[in-house]
Design a protein around this motif. Structure first.
Motif, PDB file in Angstrom:
ATOM      1  N   GLY A 101       4.321  -0.282 -14.471  1.00  0.00           N
ATOM      2  CA  GLY A 101       3.940  -1.617 -14.033  1.00  0.00           C
ATOM      3  C   GLY A 101       5.168  -2.376 -13.567  1.00  0.00           C
ATOM      4  O   GLY A 101       6.293  -1.882 -13.674  1.00  0.00           O
TER       5      GLY A 101
ATOM      6  N   ALA B 270      -4.780  -0.415  -1.405  1.00  0.00           N
ATOM      7  CA  ALA B 270      -3.757  -0.786  -2.389  1.00  0.00           C
ATOM      8  C   ALA B 270      -4.374  -0.968  -3.777  1.00  0.00           C
ATOM      9  O   ALA B 270      -3.800  -0.535  -4.781  1.00  0.00           O
ATOM     10  CB  ALA B 270      -3.049  -2.070  -1.941  1.00  0.00           C
TER      11      ALA B 270
ATOM     12  N   ILE C 177      -2.879   4.648 -10.310  1.00  0.00           N
ATOM     13  CA  ILE C 177      -1.610   4.667 -11.047  1.00  0.00           C
ATOM     14  C   ILE C 177      -1.845   4.299 -12.509  1.00  0.00           C
ATOM     15  O   ILE C 177      -1.320   4.934 -13.420  1.00  0.00           O
ATOM     16  CB  ILE C 177      -0.595   3.700 -10.400  1.00  0.00           C
ATOM     17  N   ARG C 178      -2.647   3.258 -12.722  1.00  0.00           N
ATOM     18  CA  ARG C 178      -2.935   2.803 -14.090  1.00  0.00           C
ATOM     19  C   ARG C 178      -3.604   3.908 -14.897  1.00  0.00           C
ATOM     20  O   ARG C 178      -3.281   4.108 -16.068  1.00  0.00           O
ATOM     21  CB  ARG C 178      -3.825   1.571 -14.025  1.00  0.00           C
TER      22      ARG C 178
ATOM     23  N   TYR D 116       0.828  -1.210   0.000  1.00  0.00           N
ATOM     24  CA  TYR D 116       0.000   0.000   0.000  1.00  0.00           C
ATOM     25  C   TYR D 116       0.864   1.262   0.000  1.00  0.00           C
ATOM     26  O   TYR D 116       0.660   2.179  -0.797  1.00  0.00           O
ATOM     27  CB  TYR D 116      -0.906  -0.057   1.226  1.00  0.00           C
TER      28      TYR D 116
ATOM     29  N   LEU E 237       2.740   1.729  -3.383  1.00  0.00           N
ATOM     30  CA  LEU E 237       1.889   2.302  -4.423  1.00  0.00           C
ATOM     31  C   LEU E 237       1.623   3.782  -4.152  1.00  0.00           C
ATOM     32  O   LEU E 237       1.569   4.589  -5.081  1.00  0.00           O
ATOM     33  CB  LEU E 237       0.575   1.525  -4.511  1.00  0.00           C
TER      34      LEU E 237
ATOM     35  N   ARG F 196      -3.507   1.231  -7.053  1.00  0.00           N
ATOM     36  CA  ARG F 196      -3.073   0.619  -8.317  1.00  0.00           C
ATOM     37  C   ARG F 196      -3.927   1.106  -9.486  1.00  0.00           C
ATOM     38  O   ARG F 196      -3.410   1.380 -10.568  1.00  0.00           O
ATOM     39  CB  ARG F 196      -3.153  -0.915  -8.198  1.00  0.00           C
TER      40      ARG F 196
END
Length: 199
Positions: A78, A63, A70-71, A7, A10, A67
């Motif tokens: 990645g 988390a 971020i994507r 967590y 990220l 993610r």
């Protein structure tokens, strides 16, 4: 702890992408979920195991949210094996080891006095110390929170090899930080009799 490390990792990526706004929203959502879970568990008469599961599941949800963020922010980021090298591993290990030494020092600095007071005096003495410590820690948290927003800028300057600008930023930020810290310290020192009487 494993989930919490993922967590935080990220979250560091989002910070590196200069999206602290997203990371703060996710952190607030996770905190609210944890509080709601704690309330439900305590009302239902749940025990320590249920509280730990609640913390793990809400952190895992954070988390997943991080993610996804971020994507959406940068789909190119990645996990991959191609860019991994022995030199990178050494750099990461050296950096992580330094952080762990710092964390251990912070733990000893803030927790050892309470352990020693409880061991050699009494639990009541440790409790009184904790009251004063919380006031100081709350005041210290304000200047401490001024530094993290500089991390992405310093990381960018360091990655481009612009060490002189890193040094200038460090010196300028230190002046501002010390000004705030010394002002708060002077205020707490001046109010210490009144605070002591209140305790």
């Amino acid at each position: 702890f494993v989930v919490a490390n993922v967590y935080v990792l990220l979250g560091s990526v989002l910070t590196g992408l200069h999206r602290m706004d997203l990371w703060n929203r996710i952190s607030i959502a996770v905190t609210l979920l944890q509080l709601a879970g704690v309330c439900i568990i305590l009302v239902a008469g749940g025990g320590l195991r249920a509280l730990v599961v609640n913390a793990a599941l809400t952190t895992l949800a954070g988390a997943v949210l991080a993610r996804v963020a971020i994507r959406r922010t940068d789909p190119r980021i990645g996990l991959g094996r191609t860019g991994f090298s022995r030199d990178l591993w050494r750099r990461l290990t050296r950096y992580s080891a330094a952080l762990q030494v710092i964390n251990l020092g912070v733990l000893v600095q803030f927790q050892l006095p309470k352990v020693l007071l409880a061991r050699f005096l009494s639990l009541a003495a440790a409790g009184s110390y904790e009251l004063g410590h919380r006031v100081i820690f709350a005041a210290w948290a304000f200047p401490a929170n001024l530094a993290p927003p500089l991390l992405p800028a310093v990381a960018h300057l360091d990655a481009t090899g612009d060490r002189p600008r890193v040094l200038r930023l460090y010196l300028r930020a230190s002046r501002y930080l010390l000004t705030v810290a010394f002002t708060l310290t002077a205020g707490i020192m001046a109010l210490s009799p009144a605070l002591f009487t209140a305790w």
